[in-house]
Write an enzyme that holds these catalytic residues in place. Structure first.
Site, mmCIF file in Angstrom:
data_model
loop_
_atom_site.group_PDB
_atom_site.id
_atom_site.type_symbol
_atom_site.label_atom_id
_atom_site.label_comp_id
_atom_site.label_asym_id
_atom_site.label_seq_id
_atom_site.Cartn_x
_atom_site.Cartn_y
_atom_site.Cartn_z
ATOM 1 N N GLU A 12 0.847 -1.308 -0.090
ATOM 2 C CA GLU A 12 -0.007 0.046 0.002
ATOM 3 C C GLU A 12 0.993 1.267 -0.163
ATOM 4 O O GLU A 12 2.116 1.060 0.268
ATOM 5 C CB GLU A 12 -1.009 0.044 1.325
ATOM 6 C CG GLU A 12 -1.607 -1.108 1.248
ATOM 7 C CD GLU A 12 -2.664 -1.221 2.417
ATOM 8 O OE1 GLU A 12 -2.663 -0.030 3.295
ATOM 9 O OE2 GLU A 12 -3.540 -2.035 2.807
ATOM 10 N N GLU B 57 9.135 -8.248 -4.017
ATOM 11 C CA GLU B 57 9.146 -9.665 -3.101
ATOM 12 C C GLU B 57 9.885 -9.696 -2.060
ATOM 13 O O GLU B 57 10.526 -10.678 -1.418
ATOM 14 C CB GLU B 57 9.678 -10.713 -4.282
ATOM 15 C CG GLU B 57 8.765 -12.155 -3.642
ATOM 16 C CD GLU B 57 7.270 -12.207 -4.158
ATOM 17 O OE1 GLU B 57 7.054 -11.601 -5.456
ATOM 18 O OE2 GLU B 57 6.693 -12.437 -3.379
HETATM 19 C C1 LIG Z 1 6.908 -3.473 -10.844
HETATM 20 C C2 LIG Z 1 6.660 -3.896 -9.279
HETATM 21 C C3 LIG Z 1 5.961 -4.912 -9.347
HETATM 22 C C4 LIG Z 1 5.379 -5.143 -7.880
HETATM 23 N N1 LIG Z 1 4.323 -6.204 -7.770
HETATM 24 C C5 LIG Z 1 3.739 -6.411 -6.387
HETATM 25 C C6 LIG Z 1 2.674 -7.340 -6.188
HETATM 26 O O1 LIG Z 1 2.050 -7.946 -7.302
HETATM 27 N N2 LIG Z 1 1.986 -7.280 -5.049
HETATM 28 C C7 LIG Z 1 2.477 -6.418 -3.952
HETATM 29 O O2 LIG Z 1 1.756 -6.323 -2.970
HETATM 30 N N3 LIG Z 1 3.484 -5.705 -4.319
HETATM 31 C C8 LIG Z 1 4.032 -5.493 -5.322
HETATM 32 N N4 LIG Z 1 5.134 -4.607 -5.558
HETATM 33 C C9 LIG Z 1 5.621 -3.859 -4.404
HETATM 34 C C10 LIG Z 1 7.117 -4.207 -3.793
HETATM 35 O O3 LIG Z 1 6.849 -5.668 -3.195
HETATM 36 C C11 LIG Z 1 7.465 -3.306 -3.178
HETATM 37 O O4 LIG Z 1 7.824 -2.239 -3.721
HETATM 38 C C12 LIG Z 1 8.627 -3.450 -2.063
HETATM 39 O O5 LIG Z 1 8.258 -4.680 -1.058
HETATM 40 C C13 LIG Z 1 9.191 -2.449 -1.402
HETATM 41 O O6 LIG Z 1 8.452 -1.762 -0.794
HETATM 42 P P1 LIG Z 1 8.356 -0.044 -0.896
HETATM 43 O O7 LIG Z 1 8.441 0.258 -2.270
HETATM 44 O O8 LIG Z 1 7.219 0.475 -0.192
HETATM 45 O O9 LIG Z 1 9.713 0.430 -0.236
HETATM 46 P P2 LIG Z 1 9.908 0.635 1.252
HETATM 47 O O10 LIG Z 1 9.429 -0.157 2.130
HETATM 48 O O11 LIG Z 1 9.479 2.174 1.512
HETATM 49 O O12 LIG Z 1 11.498 0.741 1.344
HETATM 50 C C14 LIG Z 1 12.432 2.008 0.814
HETATM 51 C C15 LIG Z 1 13.880 1.464 0.947
HETATM 52 O O13 LIG Z 1 13.902 1.452 2.738
HETATM 53 C C16 LIG Z 1 14.745 0.129 2.919
HETATM 54 N N5 LIG Z 1 14.128 -0.069 4.252
HETATM 55 C C17 LIG Z 1 12.547 -0.211 4.522
HETATM 56 N N6 LIG Z 1 12.466 -0.888 5.878
HETATM 57 C C18 LIG Z 1 14.012 -0.790 6.488
HETATM 58 C C19 LIG Z 1 14.447 -1.490 7.572
HETATM 59 N N7 LIG Z 1 13.632 -1.840 8.607
HETATM 60 N N8 LIG Z 1 15.806 -1.696 7.612
HETATM 61 C C20 LIG Z 1 16.368 -1.273 6.579
HETATM 62 N N9 LIG Z 1 15.947 -0.664 5.570
HETATM 63 C C21 LIG Z 1 14.840 -0.688 5.379
HETATM 64 C C22 LIG Z 1 14.130 -0.696 1.846
HETATM 65 O O14 LIG Z 1 14.946 -1.690 1.850
HETATM 66 C C23 LIG Z 1 14.328 0.354 0.533
HETATM 67 O O15 LIG Z 1 15.732 0.192 0.312
HETATM 68 C C24 LIG Z 1 5.701 -4.447 -6.870
HETATM 69 C C25 LIG Z 1 6.626 -3.186 -6.964
HETATM 70 C C26 LIG Z 1 6.750 -3.077 -8.246
HETATM 71 C C27 LIG Z 1 7.745 -1.772 -8.518
#
Ligand SMILES: Cc1cc2nc3c(=O)[nH]c(=O)nc-3n(C[C@H](O)[C@H](O)[C@H](O)COP(=O)(O)OP(=O)(O)OC[C@H]3O[C@@H](n4cnc5c(N)ncnc54)[C@H](O)[C@@H]3O)c2cc1C
Length: 380
Positions: free
Chosen positions: A126, A364
């Site tokens: 989300e 993932e």
């Molecule tokens: C093309 C594409 C397809 C996708 N398909 C799906 C899907 O089918 N279903 C679905 O549910 N999601 C999907 N996603 C979402 C994807 O799983 C998320 O983008 C991913 O889990 C990361 O979440 P975020 O983008 O909110 O990054 P954030 O969680 O905001 O992270 C940003 C940065 O902070 C770092 N970070 C966050 N928390 C910590 C911590 N505690 N310690 C250290 N570093 C941290 C992360 O590693 C990252 O480098 C998709 C995304 C894309 C771009």
């Protein structure tokens, strides 16, 4: 130790390899350029049984194991990552119904999924909840025998294609002792209040359908809950382990594709009077790529093998996903380097591989999240 695939797994690998060469390779760049979901490719993948290969035979699927899925996913991804991704995500999401669904859900959804006539999606992420899955706020409240769903999911893979049939979403269904109660609910496409946004414009995976979804007083029957109320976290964590093997296999495929393209180019491109493959600096890059592909594949297949044996495989799946995605990004970068300036030009497939690589260390579960999972399992 037996590192050989079974005859059935070898046959599936050959089927996928032939299909990828004949049906995907000629059109991959075209669909990427048009940012269009390659519907005919998926229809054919359904017809030859690949899309439904992991679904139980009693529902018309192939009854294949996770090792087979990893092997097939690698073959598809060598040629085109978005196809490998969708094939693997579909198997993973459908398995939530296989593992946790009730009889009515299995009877309704597994046959079309097993026959490859339908794709299913998973909605966890989300706007305010990415790595921190517990932060989701999409809510489902029970009213008169129906779940009323409100909230937004983002970045959802293949929810808006012509053959997308359902999404399984993770939702908050209540609170107990100040902890959120999470559940998974099936929402069929076309349900009023389930709105599918326009596709994102992405750096890579351009032929993969990725959209934001919103739920506004969206009502589905109470029976669409998967398993028991409050078991959502356990359910999606289980399939995320499985999904990490899938993305690991995609990454192995991409790295292998980079190696194939780079070796071919290095043997043809002449500089300083010899093919550049004769320069040791280039040979070392290729040797490192080949070694990493082998190591990553072994890690992915071992994690998949543990799952088929019914043994714990979460740590191994995270390790495999972490290593494979990181080496895939490196292979794409080195592939472009080997191609020189031509690697930066879209006529050469390596440019597409480069654009397709980066998200592998994010989707993932990011590389940081995988390290957190591994460290936790180490006892930290
Ligand atoms: C093309 C594409 C397809 C996708 N398909 C799906 C899907 O089918 N279903 C679905 O549910 N999601 C999907 N996603 C979402 C994807 O799983 C998320 O983008 C991913 O889990 C990361 O979440 P975020 O983008 O909110 O990054 P954030 O969680 O905001 O992270 C940003 C940065 O902070 C770092 N970070 C966050 N928390 C910590 C911590 N505690 N310690 C250290 N570093 C941290 C992360 O590693 C990252 O480098 C998709 C995304 C894309 C771009």
């Amino acid at each position: 130790m037996d590192f050989d695939l079974t005859p059935e797994q070898q046959a599936l690998r050959q089927l996928a390899r032939d299909f990828a060469q004949k049906e995907i390779a000629p059109v991959a760049a075209l669909y990427d350029e048009r940012e269009e979901f390659p519907l005919p490719v998926y229809q054919k993948l359904g017809e030859i049984g690949i899309l439904g290969m992991v679904f139980p035979e009693q529902y018309g699927g192939g009854g294949a194991d996770l090792v087979s899925l990893a092997v097939v996913t690698e073959e598809l991804s060598v040629v085109d990552v978005p196809v490998g991704v969708s094939e693997s995500v579909n198997g993973m999401v459908g398995s939530i119904i296989t593992f946790f669904g009730n009889q009515q859900q299995k009877d309704q959804w597994l046959p079309p999924l097993a026959k490859g006539r339908m794709l299913c999606s998973f909605g966890l992420t989300e706007p305010g909840a990415g790595s921190d899955a517990m932060a989701i706020s999409t809510r489902a409240s029970l009213e008169d025998g129906q779940w009323v769903i409100n909230g937004t999911k983002c970045f959802i893979t293949h929810a808006g294609t012509p053959i997308s049939g359902l999404i399984i979403i993770a939702v908050v269904t209540g609170e107990s002792k100040s902890r959120k109660e999470l559940s998974c609910i099936i929402v069929p496409k076309g349900t009023p209040g389930y709105n599918i946004g326009a596709p994102y414009r992405k750096v890579g995976w351009r032929s993969s359908d990725t959209r934001e979804l919103s739920f506004l007083d969206c009502r589905v029957p109470e029976e669409n809950l998967i398993g028991k109320r409050g078991k959502g976290f356990h359910q999606f964590m289980a399939v995320l382990d499985w999904g990490r093997i899938g993305i690991g296999a995609v990454a192995v495929g991409l790295a292998r594709g980079c190696l194939d393209q780079s070796l071919k180019y290095a043997q043809q491109r002449v500089q300083f009077g010899v093919p550049i493959s004769k320069h040791q600096a280039i040979q070392f890059k290729l040797a490192e790529m080949a070694t990493n592909v082998e190591a990553a594949r072994l890690m992915v297949l071992r994690a998949a093998h543990l799952q088929t044996l019914g043994r714990p495989f979460g740590k191994e799946a995270s390790m495999a996903k972490l290593f494979a995605s990181e080496i895939a990004v490196r292979a794409a970068e080195e592939g472009v380097q080997i191609h020189g300036g031509y690697g930066y030009i879209e006529e050469y497939p390596i440019a597409r591989y480069y654009r397709n690589s980066k998200i592998l260390t994010i989707g993932e579960g990011t590389s940081e999240v995988q390290k957190m999972i591994i460290a936790r399992q180490l006892g930290c």
